[in-house]
Motif scaffolding. Sequence first.
Motif, PDB file in Angstrom:
ATOM      1  N   VAL A   1      31.685 -23.121  -5.242  1.00 40.53           N
ATOM      2  CA  VAL A   1      31.246 -24.440  -4.805  1.00 40.53           C
ATOM      3  C   VAL A   1      29.810 -24.338  -4.297  1.00 40.53           C
ATOM      4  N   PRO A   2      28.909 -25.210  -4.790  1.00 39.04           N
ATOM      5  CA  PRO A   2      27.527 -25.166  -4.313  1.00 39.04           C
ATOM      6  C   PRO A   2      27.441 -25.685  -2.876  1.00 39.04           C
ATOM      7  N   PRO A   3      26.382 -25.327  -2.168  1.00 39.78           N
ATOM      8  CA  PRO A   3      26.204 -25.818  -0.799  1.00 39.78           C
ATOM      9  C   PRO A   3      26.118 -27.343  -0.773  1.00 39.78           C
ATOM     10  N   ILE A   4      26.558 -27.939   0.298  1.00 37.87           N
ATOM     11  CA  ILE A   4      26.583 -29.394   0.430  1.00 37.87           C
ATOM     12  C   ILE A   4      25.184 -29.992   0.285  1.00 37.87           C
ATOM     13  N   GLU A   5      24.150 -29.251   0.696  1.00 35.76           N
ATOM     14  CA  GLU A   5      22.781 -29.744   0.578  1.00 35.76           C
ATOM     15  C   GLU A   5      22.404 -29.947  -0.892  1.00 35.76           C
ATOM     16  N   HIS A   6      22.832 -29.030  -1.745  1.00 36.41           N
ATOM     17  CA  HIS A   6      22.536 -29.147  -3.174  1.00 36.41           C
ATOM     18  C   HIS A   6      23.247 -30.345  -3.781  1.00 36.41           C
ATOM     19  N   ILE A   7      24.471 -30.569  -3.341  1.00 31.63           N
ATOM     20  CA  ILE A   7      25.237 -31.702  -3.850  1.00 31.63           C
ATOM     21  C   ILE A   7      24.576 -33.013  -3.420  1.00 31.63           C
ATOM     22  N   GLN A   8      24.125 -33.082  -2.172  1.00 32.68           N
ATOM     23  CA  GLN A   8      23.474 -34.296  -1.678  1.00 32.68           C
ATOM     24  C   GLN A   8      22.176 -34.552  -2.458  1.00 32.68           C
ATOM     25  N   ILE A   9      21.395 -33.508  -2.690  1.00 38.17           N
ATOM     26  CA  ILE A   9      20.159 -33.661  -3.439  1.00 38.17           C
ATOM     27  C   ILE A   9      20.439 -34.159  -4.847  1.00 38.17           C
ATOM     28  N   TYR A  10      21.467 -33.598  -5.475  1.00 39.96           N
ATOM     29  CA  TYR A  10      21.816 -34.001  -6.839  1.00 39.96           C
ATOM     30  C   TYR A  10      22.140 -35.491  -6.907  1.00 39.96           C
ATOM     31  N   PHE A  11      22.990 -35.968  -5.991  1.00 41.50           N
ATOM     32  CA  PHE A  11      23.393 -37.366  -6.041  1.00 41.50           C
ATOM     33  C   PHE A  11      22.274 -38.303  -5.597  1.00 41.50           C
ATOM     34  N   GLU A  12      21.361 -37.842  -4.762  1.00 34.14           N
ATOM     35  CA  GLU A  12      20.227 -38.668  -4.384  1.00 34.14           C
ATOM     36  C   GLU A  12      19.294 -38.871  -5.572  1.00 34.14           C
ATOM     37  N   GLN A  13      19.177 -37.858  -6.407  1.00 26.23           N
ATOM     38  CA  GLN A  13      18.300 -37.978  -7.577  1.00 26.23           C
ATOM     39  C   GLN A  13      18.926 -38.903  -8.592  1.00 26.23           C
TER      40      GLN A  13
END
Length: 158
Positions: free
Chosen positions: A146-158
Motif C-alpha cells: 500500500v502506498p503512503p497516504i500522502e501519495h494517494i492524496q496527491i494522486y486524487f488531487e491531480q
Amino acid sequence: MNYIKHQQNVFAMMDENENIKPTHISLYISLFRIWNHNRFKNPITLFREEIMNMSKINSPTTYLKVLKELELYGFIRYHPSFDPNLGSKVYLTIFWKGTCPPPNQNLVPIYKHINNIYNNRKSNDLSQNELKEDNMKEKQKKAFQVPPIEHIQIYFEQ
C-alpha cells in the motif's frame, strides 16, 4: 493518459454544447472504446458498418452527419477514406494530460481481434519458452504494498 479525467472533460464539454444530441454521445463513446483498445494511439481506423453497429446508428447519412459535427465541435479530426477496404482515419482530441503511471503493457486483450503485446512478441519470433519465462517472472514479483497516504492524496488531487 487518465481516461476517466479525459471522459469527465469530454462530458463537461458536451454538457456545455447545446447542439450535442444522444447520437453524438453514442458515436463518441464508440470511437473512445476503439481508441482505448488501441491504447490511446492516434489515429484509429474506422469501418462504417462496425462503428454504426457499436453506436446503434442505423442510417449512414446520420452517421456521417454526426461524425462531421463531432469534428466541427472539436472532439475529433476525421479523414475519410474512399476505399472501403482501407477504412477512414479518426484522431481523437486529447482533453486531459496529467501525471499518471504508464499503462500496463502485459494486459490480456478483451477481444481477440485487438493487437496486443503477445501477438507482437509472436511476430518477433520469440519462442513459447521465453513467453513462459516472462510469465513466471511476473508471478514472482513482490506482493502489493500500500502506498503512503500522502501519495494517494496527491494522486486524487491531480
